[in-house]
Design a protein around this motif. Structure first.
Motif, PDB file in Angstrom:
ATOM      1  N   GLN A 199       3.755   1.608  -1.333  1.00 48.88           N
ATOM      2  CA  GLN A 199       4.264   1.792  -2.698  1.00 48.88           C
ATOM      3  C   GLN A 199       3.201   2.404  -3.604  1.00 48.88           C
ATOM      4  N   ILE A 200       1.961   1.955  -3.419  1.00 47.56           N
ATOM      5  CA  ILE A 200       0.857   2.504  -4.217  1.00 47.56           C
ATOM      6  C   ILE A 200       0.677   3.990  -3.928  1.00 47.56           C
ATOM      7  N   ILE A 218       0.835  -1.204   0.000  1.00 50.03           N
ATOM      8  CA  ILE A 218       0.000   0.000   0.000  1.00 50.03           C
ATOM      9  C   ILE A 218       0.865   1.248   0.000  1.00 50.03           C
ATOM     10  N   ILE A 272      -6.283   4.839  -4.768  1.00 49.45           N
ATOM     11  CA  ILE A 272      -5.941   6.257  -4.673  1.00 49.45           C
ATOM     12  C   ILE A 272      -7.189   7.120  -4.847  1.00 49.45           C
ATOM     13  N   GLU A 316       2.901   6.767  -5.351  1.00 52.61           N
ATOM     14  CA  GLU A 316       2.682   7.221  -6.732  1.00 52.61           C
ATOM     15  C   GLU A 316       1.888   8.520  -6.783  1.00 52.61           C
ATOM     16  N   ASP A 374      -7.323  -2.345  -7.989  1.00 54.27           N
ATOM     17  CA  ASP A 374      -6.068  -1.854  -8.545  1.00 54.27           C
ATOM     18  C   ASP A 374      -5.633  -0.572  -7.830  1.00 54.27           C
ATOM     19  N   SER A 375      -4.399  -0.160  -8.077  1.00 56.92           N
ATOM     20  CA  SER A 375      -3.818   0.977  -7.359  1.00 56.92           C
ATOM     21  C   SER A 375      -4.564   2.278  -7.629  1.00 56.92           C
ATOM     22  N   GLU A 376      -4.988   2.491  -8.851  1.00 65.13           N
ATOM     23  CA  GLU A 376      -5.709   3.722  -9.181  1.00 65.13           C
ATOM     24  C   GLU A 376      -7.029   3.818  -8.419  1.00 65.13           C
TER      25      GLU A 376
END
Length: 222
Positions: free
Chosen positions: A20-21, A18, A118, A24, A113-115
């Protein structure tokens, strides 16, 4: 504006992932990590006292010592405006509606997913609810056209209170009354009382039937 995020998950590798995500996104900063329920509460309280508390809490359902739903209840009691985004590996139908009823700002499966993660953090930080299409479908099923469904129309397990549902999960998983009492910091007599209520509300006669009910409804924890 930079949003401070508290990550609460008992698995180090998940917390690292998390982080690392979130790295971004320039507007997100991890202000702390908690590996259990008490630490999640302690870090939130300490941060609020220092003026550097979290703007959003990412909270796993399956936290040791004090589970995520218990922590959620405590956070919303002490900090009602603090957005809490629940994270889980469990199917949405097990905990999503229950989390939202307890005041969560959203429910996100760890497979997202990461997006999406966020976007969810940014959304709840603005005071909005984050609801995926699958969770929206569950909510629609929990609420009738004229409001909440009549109790007779509710699935039996949805009639359980939060604490009753905790005891239900542990009983169905094969835990004894004594083990449940120790895990939930309750007396064995109190757990026995909850067990009686759970059996009555689910319409089963014993722990074996309760476990079969949980399997049939796909409610057993992995």
């Amino acid at each position: 504006m930079t949003l401070r995020v508290l990550i609460c998950d008992d698995h180090l590798i998940v917390r690292q992932g998390i982080k690392q995500i979130l790295a971004e996104a320039e507007d997100l900063r991890v202000m702390g990590e908690a590996a259990n329920g008490p630490d999640a509460l302690r870090l939130t309280r300490a941060g609020r006292e220092s003026g550097e508390g979290p703007d959003v809490v990412l909270l796993d359902i399956a936290m040791p010592q004090r589970d995520g739903l218990d922590v959620l209840k405590a956070l919303k009691t002490e900090f009602p405006k603090l957005p809490v985004l629940m994270l889980s590996t469990y199917p949405d139908r097990q905990y999503a509606v229950r989390s939202l009823k307890l005041g969560a700002a959203g429910y996100l499966n760890k497979s997202a997913d990461s997006e999406q993660m966020i976007d969810a953090i940014r959304l709840v930080a603005r005071g909005q609810l984050f609801i995926t299409p699958s969770v929206a479908e569950l909510l629609a099923g929990a609420v009738g056209a004229g409001g909440r469904k009549a109790e007779d129309d509710q699935p039996l397990h949805e009639r359980l209170s939060h604490r009753e549902y905790q005891v239900f999960q542990l009983l169905a998983g094969g835990r004894s009354v004594g083990e449940i009492a120790e895990q939930l910091s309750l007396s064995p007599n109190t757990v026995s009382t909850y067990r009686t209520r759970v059996l009555e509300k689910t319409g089963v006669r014993n722990d074996v039937e309760l476990a079969l009910f949980a399997v049939r409804m796909d409610l057993l924890q992995p």
